[in-house]
Design an enzyme around this catalytic site. Structure first.
Site, mmCIF file in Angstrom:
data_model
loop_
_atom_site.group_PDB
_atom_site.id
_atom_site.type_symbol
_atom_site.label_atom_id
_atom_site.label_comp_id
_atom_site.label_asym_id
_atom_site.label_seq_id
_atom_site.Cartn_x
_atom_site.Cartn_y
_atom_site.Cartn_z
ATOM 1 N N ASN A 23 -1.631 11.093 0.160
ATOM 2 C CA ASN A 23 -0.450 11.287 -0.686
ATOM 3 C C ASN A 23 -0.452 10.255 -1.806
ATOM 4 O O ASN A 23 -0.995 9.179 -1.639
ATOM 5 C CB ASN A 23 0.822 11.113 0.159
ATOM 6 C CG ASN A 23 1.000 12.227 1.155
ATOM 7 O OD1 ASN A 23 0.805 13.392 0.829
ATOM 8 N ND2 ASN A 23 1.362 11.881 2.379
ATOM 9 N N ARG A 79 0.857 -1.196 0.000
ATOM 10 C CA ARG A 79 0.000 0.000 0.000
ATOM 11 C C ARG A 79 0.890 1.242 0.000
ATOM 12 O O ARG A 79 0.997 1.941 1.003
ATOM 13 C CB ARG A 79 -0.914 0.007 1.222
ATOM 14 C CG ARG A 79 -2.039 1.032 1.144
ATOM 15 C CD ARG A 79 -2.448 1.494 2.521
ATOM 16 N NE ARG A 79 -1.386 2.159 3.244
ATOM 17 C CZ ARG A 79 -1.138 3.459 3.185
ATOM 18 N NH1 ARG A 79 -1.854 4.239 2.417
ATOM 19 N NH2 ARG A 79 -0.143 3.992 3.885
#
Length: 572
Positions: free
Chosen positions: A422, A160
């Site tokens: 982000n 991830r």
């Protein structure tokens, strides 16, 4: 790391037997053109370097000019990675002196593209790639003397990466970037840091089909085999470095909190996505109270993205509320966690253990007006629950739509809106849109850097609510006092230290966070708060409170060259 003959870092001689190309090829020892005439005599460097003897300051100026000549940030990222693998002292001098300019390149948002292009950018090995087929070799790999000085490890499995998903072995860019900030912002010596990629395969078809992919070409391993590999890794780490700081980074939500709970009482470890993100969000929120005037005990919080990061943020803010005097049962009702299936409610299927504390009762929405009766969307939450704070960690660009922001503004004179995902391409909203849709009233914090806003005819910097304000100080403080564990109380102390440094504390018109240029000073303040809390928690045997500040400041390394002297057998 070579041994110094004196404790005075600026006057120390470093002993090494390396010479010629071997010396120049070691990024921890290489000085390039800054080797003195005496050193060139001693280490057989004449002819291998141009005759002009330079200084670190001249080298920084030369590299900065070269860096600025590139047209894209990915080119700049590749240039800096190559510099780090060539001359670490020069790399960190450049970073420390130009942190505001280089932080977005060394880390978010550019590091995301660096991870995606990692296989094509790969030039020199850095850190350790530990693949599952080599499980039985972990201890022998870690045993090499080159790792004797390691104190801090950042590890990922690449599943991830930021908001980009599974990047496989390309995820190694994250530990490398994080540890660059540990040194650049927190002052840890680069020889004491080790980035680790746990390669358990990838489910990213682009990686598996790429002929240049450098990782293990195998579908991602899960279940018991995955857990056994993690267990073997942790055991090998603890055996090799009993007092190491181990930071987990960018694991998928189903593993992040689970791994943290499994190992947090076995060694000095934390998960930055869960705890670091929570601390920076909480610290920035405590700062925002100086602007909005709404006490913490009266806040209502909506979180878009109910994964490990979102629930970590909610947990720490909830603890701050109860510390401020709000009963826990009342604090629990003030959080509205929104995931892909909408608002988390009791009775929903597929709820993770870490989400359980934030389930709202179904009766809550009995009188709500909903756009779709079978799903409570974010806009429904804002219109009906009227949150004062909106936090995004969903990785869904545009999730904070104009109707959502205008609804936040309708119910709050100064809505607090933090799109923290982000890289920049995954932010829930841009500051410019938030400024327009809120008519200049939103109190904004973002995870990645954005251009300044125009307020009252002047440029106003957007607060970067990024973990770089927290984890370098947490690591510095924990290592300086040799803390045996990292506790939630230490992260609360870090959040409070960050809030104490807020410019808005003395002037509501100022920024919520100190400037990025002050990250080294912030790290020391955070480290001091973390170390003192560790002492209160009984985790620093043999260290007195009077010693703590000196230990922290003594741990901070400033990039500089020291003279070398040649010996027969290497001290490295």
């Amino acid at each position: 790391m070579p041994k110094a003959q004196t404790t005075e870092a600026l006057k120390a001689f470093l002993d090494t037997s390396r010479s010629g190309y071997e010396l120049l090829a070691d990024p921890l020892l290489n000085k390039g053109t800054a080797f003195t005439e005496t050193e060139r005599d001693s280490f057989d460097l004449h002819g291998l370097l141009p005759p002009s003897i330079g200084t670190l300051e001249e080298q920084v100026s030369r590299r900065l000019q070269a860096l600025r000549s590139f047209t894209t940030d990915l080119e700049r990222y590749a240039f800096l990675r190559d510099l780090q693998d060539t001359n670490e002292t020069l790399f960190f001098a450049l970073l420390v002196q130009n942190v505001e300019e280089l932080l977005p390149i060394v880390y978010t948002p550019t590091v995301g593209a660096g991870c995606q292009q990692f296989s094509r950018l790969f030039r020199k090995p850095r850190g350790l790639f530990l693949s599952l087929p080599h499980k039985k070799r972990l201890q022998s790999i870690l045993a090499h003397p080159r790792f004797d000085k390691v104190e801090a490890i950042v590890v990922t499995d690449g599943e991830r990466i930021l908001g980009l998903g599974d990047q496989g072995a390309g995820g190694m860019g994250i530990p490398i970037g994080k540890l660059a900030l540990y040194t650049g912002c927190g002052g840890l010596h680069p020889a004491t840091t080790l980035p680790v990629m746990l390669d358990v395969g990838t489910d990213n078809p682009d990686c598996l089909s790429d002929p240049l992919y450098i990782g293990w070409r195998h579908e991602r391993v899960r279940g018991e085999e995955y857990d056994d590999f993690i267990e073997a890794f942790v055991k090998a780490v603890v055996k090799r470095w009993p007092h190491v700081l181990l930071q987990w980074e960018d694991f998928a939500k189903n593993n992040a909190t689970r791994m943290l709970e499994r190992y947090r009482d076995q060694l000095c470890t934390f998960n930055d996505d869960v705890q670091g993100t929570a601390a920076v969000a909480t610290g920035t929120l405590l700062s925002a109270i100086n602007v909005t005037g709404v006490p913490l005990t009266e806040q209502r919080v909506a979180v878009m993205g109910a994964g490990s990061a979102g629930c970590g943020i909610a947990s720490l803010i909830r603890k701050a509320m109860t510390d401020a005097g709000l009963p826990d049962s009342e604090a629990a009702r003030r959080f509205f966690m929104v995931d892909r299936d909408g608002l988390l409610l009791e009775g929903m299927e597929g709820i993770a253990t870490f989400q359980q504390p934030f389930l709202q009762e179904k009766s809550l929405i009995g009188n709500w007006t909903l756009d779709h009766p079978d799903r409570v969307a974010l806009l429904d939450v804002v219109r009906n629950a009227k949150p004062t704070i909106l936090i995004g960690v969903s990785g869904q660009a545009g999730a904070f739509s104009e109707p959502v922001v205008r609804a936040m503004t309708q119910y709050n004179p100064r809505p607090v809106i933090f799109p923290l995902s982000n890289p920049t391409s995954r932010a829930e909203a841009t500051p410019a849109d938030l400024e327009t849709w809120s008519e200049g009233r939103a109190v904004i914090g973002t995870g990645s850097p954005f251009p300044p806003l125009e307020r009252n005819g002047a440029r106003f910097k957007v607060d970067q609510t990024n973990n770089s304000y927290i984890f370098p100080g947490v690591g510095l403080g924990a290592l300086a006092v040799k803390a045996t564990r990292v506790t939630d109380a230490m992260f609360m102390a870090a959040a409070q230290a960050l809030a104490s440094a807020s410019p808005a504390r003395g002037n509501a018109g100022k920024n919520l966070l100190p400037p990025v240029t002050a990250l080294r000073e912030v790290a020391v303040s955070v480290a001091l708060a973390v170390a003192l809390q560790a002492h209160r928690d009984g985790l620093t045997a043999g260290v007195s409170t009077e010693q703590i500040e000196g230990l922290i400041r003594g741990k901070v390394w400033t990039p500089h060259y020291v003279p070398y002297q040649r010996i027969k057998s290497s001290a490295i």
